[in-house]
Scaffold this motif. Sequence first.
Motif, PDB file in Angstrom:
ATOM      1  N   LYS A  47     -24.737   3.150   1.371  1.00  0.00           N
ATOM      2  CA  LYS A  47     -24.669   3.218   2.833  1.00  0.00           C
ATOM      3  C   LYS A  47     -23.322   2.710   3.349  1.00  0.00           C
ATOM      4  O   LYS A  47     -22.760   3.239   4.304  1.00  0.00           O
ATOM      5  N   PHE A  48     -22.818   1.666   2.690  1.00  0.00           N
ATOM      6  CA  PHE A  48     -21.535   1.095   3.095  1.00  0.00           C
ATOM      7  C   PHE A  48     -20.404   2.100   2.878  1.00  0.00           C
ATOM      8  O   PHE A  48     -19.530   2.270   3.755  1.00  0.00           O
ATOM      9  N   ILE A  49     -20.419   2.783   1.734  1.00  0.00           N
ATOM     10  CA  ILE A  49     -19.390   3.777   1.433  1.00  0.00           C
ATOM     11  C   ILE A  49     -19.456   4.930   2.428  1.00  0.00           C
ATOM     12  O   ILE A  49     -18.430   5.409   2.919  1.00  0.00           O
ATOM     13  N   LEU A  50     -20.686   5.371   2.742  1.00  0.00           N
ATOM     14  CA  LEU A  50     -20.847   6.447   3.725  1.00  0.00           C
ATOM     15  C   LEU A  50     -20.333   6.019   5.105  1.00  0.00           C
ATOM     16  O   LEU A  50     -19.719   6.815   5.824  1.00  0.00           O
ATOM     17  N   PHE A  51     -20.614   4.758   5.445  1.00  0.00           N
ATOM     18  CA  PHE A  51     -20.128   4.231   6.721  1.00  0.00           C
ATOM     19  C   PHE A  51     -18.598   4.257   6.784  1.00  0.00           C
ATOM     20  O   PHE A  51     -18.002   4.652   7.795  1.00  0.00           O
ATOM     21  N   ILE A  52     -17.965   3.830   5.691  1.00  0.00           N
ATOM     22  CA  ILE A  52     -16.496   3.822   5.611  1.00  0.00           C
ATOM     23  C   ILE A  52     -15.951   5.243   5.734  1.00  0.00           C
ATOM     24  O   ILE A  52     -14.999   5.504   6.475  1.00  0.00           O
ATOM     25  N   LEU A  53     -16.569   6.185   5.026  1.00  0.00           N
ATOM     26  CA  LEU A  53     -16.118   7.580   5.064  1.00  0.00           C
ATOM     27  C   LEU A  53     -16.253   8.160   6.468  1.00  0.00           C
ATOM     28  O   LEU A  53     -15.363   8.851   6.965  1.00  0.00           O
ATOM     29  N   LYS A  54     -17.396   7.875   7.119  1.00  0.00           N
ATOM     30  CA  LYS A  54     -17.610   8.361   8.488  1.00  0.00           C
ATOM     31  C   LYS A  54     -16.578   7.774   9.446  1.00  0.00           C
ATOM     32  O   LYS A  54     -16.044   8.461  10.322  1.00  0.00           O
ATOM     33  N   THR A  55     -16.291   6.485   9.251  1.00  0.00           N
ATOM     34  CA  THR A  55     -15.304   5.815  10.107  1.00  0.00           C
ATOM     35  C   THR A  55     -13.927   6.437   9.936  1.00  0.00           C
ATOM     36  O   THR A  55     -13.216   6.698  10.918  1.00  0.00           O
ATOM     37  N   ILE A  56     -13.558   6.705   8.692  1.00  0.00           N
ATOM     38  CA  ILE A  56     -12.252   7.322   8.402  1.00  0.00           C
ATOM     39  C   ILE A  56     -12.167   8.708   9.041  1.00  0.00           C
ATOM     40  O   ILE A  56     -11.161   9.071   9.647  1.00  0.00           O
ATOM     41  N   ILE A  57     -13.256   9.479   8.887  1.00  0.00           N
ATOM     42  CA  ILE A  57     -13.275  10.835   9.461  1.00  0.00           C
ATOM     43  C   ILE A  57     -13.150  10.784  10.979  1.00  0.00           C
ATOM     44  O   ILE A  57     -12.397  11.564  11.584  1.00  0.00           O
ATOM     45  N   ILE A  58     -13.876   9.857  11.609  1.00  0.00           N
ATOM     46  CA  ILE A  58     -13.818   9.713  13.065  1.00  0.00           C
ATOM     47  C   ILE A  58     -12.403   9.339  13.512  1.00  0.00           C
ATOM     48  O   ILE A  58     -11.878   9.890  14.493  1.00  0.00           O
ATOM     49  N   ILE A  59     -11.768   8.420  12.783  1.00  0.00           N
ATOM     50  CA  ILE A  59     -10.402   7.999  13.117  1.00  0.00           C
ATOM     51  C   ILE A  59      -9.431   9.169  13.010  1.00  0.00           C
ATOM     52  O   ILE A  59      -8.580   9.382  13.883  1.00  0.00           O
ATOM     53  N   ILE A  60      -9.577   9.967  11.939  1.00  0.00           N
ATOM     54  CA  ILE A  60      -8.697  11.125  11.740  1.00  0.00           C
ATOM     55  C   ILE A  60      -8.885  12.144  12.852  1.00  0.00           C
ATOM     56  O   ILE A  60      -7.921  12.675  13.413  1.00  0.00           O
TER      57      ILE A  60
ATOM     58  N   VAL B  21      -6.093  13.315  15.603  1.00  0.00           N
ATOM     59  CA  VAL B  21      -5.700  14.718  15.797  1.00  0.00           C
ATOM     60  C   VAL B  21      -5.862  15.123  17.255  1.00  0.00           C
ATOM     61  O   VAL B  21      -4.982  15.771  17.844  1.00  0.00           O
ATOM     62  N   LEU B  22      -6.982  14.723  17.857  1.00  0.00           N
ATOM     63  CA  LEU B  22      -7.240  15.076  19.251  1.00  0.00           C
ATOM     64  C   LEU B  22      -6.237  14.412  20.203  1.00  0.00           C
ATOM     65  O   LEU B  22      -5.733  15.046  21.135  1.00  0.00           O
TER      66      LEU B  22
ATOM     67  N   ILE C 193       1.338  12.556   9.547  1.00  0.00           N
ATOM     68  CA  ILE C 193       0.249  11.674   9.982  1.00  0.00           C
ATOM     69  C   ILE C 193       0.026  11.871  11.483  1.00  0.00           C
ATOM     70  O   ILE C 193       0.897  11.543  12.291  1.00  0.00           O
ATOM     71  N   PRO C 194      -1.115  12.433  11.872  1.00  0.00           N
ATOM     72  CA  PRO C 194      -1.352  12.709  13.294  1.00  0.00           C
ATOM     73  C   PRO C 194      -1.322  11.442  14.135  1.00  0.00           C
ATOM     74  O   PRO C 194      -1.880  10.418  13.758  1.00  0.00           O
TER      75      PRO C 194
END
Length: 293
Positions: free
Chosen positions: A3-16, A20-21, A153-154
């Motif tokens: 769950k922690f790894i998924l949380f980190i991945l989701k956070t990274i994706i949201i930041i990216i 970009v936006l 890097i956006p």
Amino acid sequence: MKKFILFILKTIIIIIVLAVLLDYAYTSVYLQSNNRNKVDYVYNSKNRNYDVVILGSSRANNHFVSEMFEDKGFRTFNYGMSGGHLFEASLLLKLMIERKYEIKNLILEADLNLSNDHQAEGVSAKFLPYIHNSETIRKHFESEEDFNELYYIPFYRYIKFDAKIGFREIYKTAKGEATSSLDNLGYYPLQKHKKGNMKNNIVNLKPLVHNKYYQEIKSLCKKNNINFIAVMTPMCENVVGMNYFEKVKKAYPEIHNYENVVVENKYFSSCGHMNDTGAKIFTARIINDFFKK
């Protein structure tokens, strides 16, 4: 742990995604602006026609009175940028040519800035909003050490140069607030200040034997049939190391030396920058020597 790894991945994706936006939103605003500075004034333009274009640093911006050229019948704009180097002057000329400017004469202030061939970050940052939209700008920055971060890097460039192109500037740009940089046809007059630094030591300053960006400007003018006029502009009478200008003349014989046309301190705001009265004396001499009808 999963769950922690998924949380980190989701956070990274949201930041990216947010980066970009935000990058897209900021850039979109700059692509609509043409009244904040001389870079956007050129970038978001086309087909301007000039008899005289002036390029250089603050020693161009404060020394060439555009209206005096206009009074003689020469359509003129002073594109000198305070704090700028030849890196930015060369890129600005490339953009003008790309936008089909018709330029008959180009005056380049080429003296102290011949001692380096690197960018002036505070000025060059103003080109960065357009780095993904302009091949000319991208190529000009490609050899810089931080190019990969700035380009790939956006939103990174907006964070790194927040003071120049970040939130405060994007807010004012979006509101359409103009600045004084385009007033007086680009010329910025200075007044005599009691606190102005009237001493300067340039003993250790040396002109590069081959300044890459000076040569670019010279070559661009030749290729595009622009009459190239390179000049050294005045400094006050207290300067130590004035033989620097002799070194420039030896390395670049085609540059016209006007450093001693105005020397009295009363004509200067600081040792390297003439006040409005001094600039008018100097400009009159340039017009008489190169543009007398």
